[in-house]
Design an enzyme around this catalytic site. Structure first.
Site, PDB file in Angstrom:
ATOM      1  N   CYS A   1       0.590  -1.117  -0.072  1.00 46.02           N
ATOM      2  CA  CYS A   1       0.000  -0.009   0.146  1.00 46.02           C
ATOM      3  C   CYS A   1       0.674   1.330   0.079  1.00 46.02           C
ATOM      4  CB  CYS A   1      -0.949  -0.092   1.287  1.00 46.02           C
ATOM      5  SG  CYS A   1      -2.225  -1.392   1.136  1.00 46.02           S
TER       6      CYS A   1
HETATM    7  N1  SAJ Z   1       8.425   2.046   7.843  1.00 39.91           N
HETATM    8  C1  SAJ Z   1       9.403   2.720   7.880  1.00 39.91           C
HETATM    9  N2  SAJ Z   1       9.245   3.807   8.901  1.00 39.91           N
HETATM   10  C2  SAJ Z   1       8.072   3.921   9.895  1.00 39.91           C
HETATM   11  C3  SAJ Z   1       7.155   3.105   9.417  1.00 39.91           C
HETATM   12  C4  SAJ Z   1       7.124   2.161   8.532  1.00 39.91           C
HETATM   13  O1  SAJ Z   1      10.354   2.987   7.030  1.00 39.91           O
HETATM   14  O2  SAJ Z   1       8.175   4.534  10.720  1.00 39.91           O
HETATM   15  C5  SAJ Z   1       8.277   1.097   6.517  1.00 39.91           C
HETATM   16  C6  SAJ Z   1       8.210  -0.221   7.097  1.00 39.91           C
HETATM   17  O3  SAJ Z   1       9.352  -0.807   7.333  1.00 39.91           O
HETATM   18  C7  SAJ Z   1       7.745  -0.931   5.886  1.00 39.91           C
HETATM   19  C8  SAJ Z   1       6.630   0.192   5.093  1.00 39.91           C
HETATM   20  O4  SAJ Z   1       7.082   1.336   5.668  1.00 39.91           O
HETATM   21  O5  SAJ Z   1       8.507  -1.130   4.665  1.00 39.91           O
HETATM   22  C9  SAJ Z   1       5.211   0.243   5.477  1.00 39.91           C
HETATM   23  O6  SAJ Z   1       4.987  -0.157   6.901  1.00 39.91           O
HETATM   24  P1  SAJ Z   1       3.620  -0.219   7.404  1.00 39.91           P
HETATM   25  O7  SAJ Z   1       3.965  -0.086   9.101  1.00 39.91           O
HETATM   26  O8  SAJ Z   1       2.821   1.081   7.213  1.00 39.91           O
HETATM   27  O9  SAJ Z   1       3.063  -1.658   7.052  1.00 39.91           O
HETATM   28  P2  SAJ Z   1       1.987  -1.935   5.986  1.00 39.91           P
HETATM   29  O10 SAJ Z   1       2.155  -1.180   4.703  1.00 39.91           O
HETATM   30  O11 SAJ Z   1       1.749  -3.566   5.978  1.00 39.91           O
HETATM   31  O12 SAJ Z   1       0.356  -1.415   6.834  1.00 39.91           O
HETATM   32  C10 SAJ Z   1      -0.193  -0.543   6.510  1.00 39.91           C
HETATM   33  C11 SAJ Z   1      -0.902  -0.024   7.506  1.00 39.91           C
HETATM   34  N3  SAJ Z   1       0.208   0.224   8.951  1.00 39.91           N
HETATM   35  C12 SAJ Z   1      -0.414   0.820   9.949  1.00 39.91           C
HETATM   36  O13 SAJ Z   1      -1.480   1.069  10.152  1.00 39.91           O
HETATM   37  C13 SAJ Z   1       0.639   0.811  10.982  1.00 39.91           C
HETATM   38  C14 SAJ Z   1      -1.735   0.755   7.043  1.00 39.91           C
HETATM   39  O14 SAJ Z   1      -1.191   1.788   6.529  1.00 39.91           O
HETATM   40  C15 SAJ Z   1      -2.689   0.165   6.102  1.00 39.91           C
HETATM   41  O15 SAJ Z   1      -3.869  -0.159   6.898  1.00 39.91           O
HETATM   42  C16 SAJ Z   1      -2.231  -0.964   5.545  1.00 39.91           C
HETATM   43  O16 SAJ Z   1      -0.966  -0.655   5.314  1.00 39.91           O
HETATM   44  C17 SAJ Z   1      -2.775  -1.058   4.276  1.00 39.91           C
HETATM   45  O17 SAJ Z   1      -3.106  -2.259   4.018  1.00 39.91           O
HETATM   46  O18 SAJ Z   1      -3.486  -0.082   3.970  1.00 39.91           O
END
Ligand code: SAJ
Length: 437
Positions: free
Chosen positions: A272
């Site tokens: 996403c």
């Molecule tokens: N990441 C960072 N720094 C951060 C947080 C995340 O570098 O502070 C990176 C992670 O390593 C990863 C990517 O971003 O590579 C995405 O991380 P994520 O925690 O957003 O994980 P997703 O994409 O699996 O989940 C997200 C959901 N996350 C949360 O709510 C915490 C949300 O945005 C959505 O519900 C979901 O994608 C979706 O499917 O839409």
């Protein structure tokens, strides 16, 4: 009795058959919540192997356990025969909505599903789109196609948008406990969708239109992507200033209001976050806007692997080795910790870009035994090396994903050069050279 009244009666009696289209990391947990609410589910997926796997109680999604599938028993069945889409009373559409190489939405999965629905739609069906889409898609593209069935929307069939909020690997919430935004453009559609989701989740959040619900979803994810890009850029700025960005974030996090910590990394992966901001930007441009801020965030995140490789090259240089022909190992290729999901993973990008710059690459990831070729990297196929082998054979290792299952003390002790993008080396005694990236 109107079709709406009949549909609501079937939902309230739990006799409505629920179809879930797209049996992936969103569709499977959603099917579980629907079954737990007392409904029978008929799953649809165009991949016969996935259907076969589910019918034998086996999961193929790293964040969905086999036990979840096996526990469904006779309350679940699945098919790849899309012509059976006339059977469910409620149809939840969770198909992929990727972006192409030009950062434009690829609607092919959505359009194909809409075309199937148009061909078999029968009076009395509620169709809800859950996939993340550019605002305006549900009504102007998805719904407009299904209107070609000749059935009268909001009387004979009903349409809504309710964005998935799946966070793979999170155990503190399930579909049932996460508030569910539900948007529809007519009262009858809204009543049908709110009645259905009211049976599935603890809190339904009705909004005035599908447009508002679509925009809420892209805001949620763009909020994350933009803030991750901010700390990624600050990491580079503070490094040049001799400031430890991790200490800065830790200090800022003590503010009890008005601040939410995000952490730098080697890039942004998952299904996403890498794409959702571009869905918003594409929609904005079609209405004459140009959200430069959103696109800039995507570009900053996409450039992070190159910044990491520059640090690897600098570290090797300090050891008298060129990057070319250097043996470099990536530790953790899943897109986030403690999962085996590699979709759009920065770790995979690091492997591909390191190889393109002449390094001899390998990786270690206890959750990802094999990296298979993808459309973006057709020539990249590797098997996970043992950790000790990786550490002793490599001139440098890059910490890309901080899996708990990796022995980071061993990494600190044995590695010649560690380039740490996840702050896991902090406080450990390092045998070789350590650089933050
Ligand atoms: N990441 C960072 N720094 C951060 C947080 C995340 O570098 O502070 C990176 C992670 O390593 C990863 C990517 O971003 O590579 C995405 O991380 P994520 O925690 O957003 O994980 P997703 O994409 O699996 O989940 C997200 C959901 N996350 C949360 O709510 C915490 C949300 O945005 C959505 O519900 C979901 O994608 C979706 O499917 O839409």
């Amino acid at each position: 009795m109107s079709y709406l009244t009949q549909l609501i009666a079937r939902i309230e009696a739990r006799t409505a058959l629920v179809g879930v289209v797209g049996l992936g990391y969103v569709g499977l947990p959603l099917a579980d919540a629907v079954i737990r609410a007392g409904f029978q589910v008929l799953g649809f997926d165009t991949d016969p192997d996935k259907v076969g796997s589910l019918l034998t109680g086996r999961s193929y999604v790293s964040s969905v356990p086999h036990s979840m599938i096996a526990g469904w028993g006779d309350r679940f069945t699945a098919t790849n025969r899309m012509e059976q889409l006339d059977r469910p009373d409620v149809i939840l559409v969770c198909v992929p909505t990727p972006i192409d190489d030009h950062r434009c939405p690829d609607f092919s999965f959505l359009d194909t599903t809409a075309n199937w629905l148009t061909g078999v739609l029968r009076p009395g069906q509620l169709i809800v789109l859950e996939s993340t889409v550019p605002p305006g898609t549900t009504l102007s593209r998805f719904g407009a196609r299904i209107d070609r069935s000749g059935k009268v929307r909001s009387e004979e069939w009903f349409l809504a948008y309710s964005p998935e909020r799946e966070d793979p690997g999170r155990t503190t919430h399930t579909v049932a406990t996460i508030p569910k935004v539900v948007g529809a453009d007519h009262e009858a559609d809204r009543m049908a969708a709110a009645c259905f989701y009211g049976a599935i989740v603890r809190q339904v959040v009705p909004v005035s239109s599908t447009l508002v619900a679509e925009a809420a979803k892209v805001l949620e994810n763009t909020f994350r992507t933009v803030n991750i890009a901010l700390v990624n850029e600050l990491k580079l700025v503070f490094a040049r200033m001799g400031i430890d960005v991790w200490e800065v974030i830790e200090a800022a996090s003590t503010k009890p209001f008005g601040f939410m910590p995000f952490y730098p990394g080697p890039g942004v992966g998952g299904a996403c976050l890498p794409k959702d901001p571009f869905l918003l930007a594409w929609a904005a441009r079609s209405f004459g806007g140009a959200p430069k801020f959103v696109e800039l965030a995507g570009e900053i995140n996409e450039a992070m692997p190159d910044n990491v490789i520059d640090v690897v090259a600098r570290g090797l240089g300090m050891l008298g080795k060129p990057l070319f022909n250097a043996r470099v190992g990536v530790l953790g290729v899943a897109y986030k910790a403690d999962l085996g999901d590699t979709r759009s993973s920065p770790g995979i990008e690091l492997l591909a870009r390191l190889r393109d710059r002449g390094a001899l690459v390998t990786y270690h990831d206890p959750h990802v035994p094999i990296v298979e070729p993808t459309r973006r990297h057709p020539g990249l196929r590797l098997e996970s090396a043992g950790l000790k082998t990786c550490l002793t054979n490599c001139d440098a290792v890059v910490v890309a994903t901080a899996h708990k299952a990796i022995d980071w003390d061993l990494v600190a002790e044995v590695a010649n050069l560690v380039v740490d993008t996840r702050h896991v080396m902090r406080g450990r005694s390092i045998g070789g050279l350590l650089l933050d990236a």
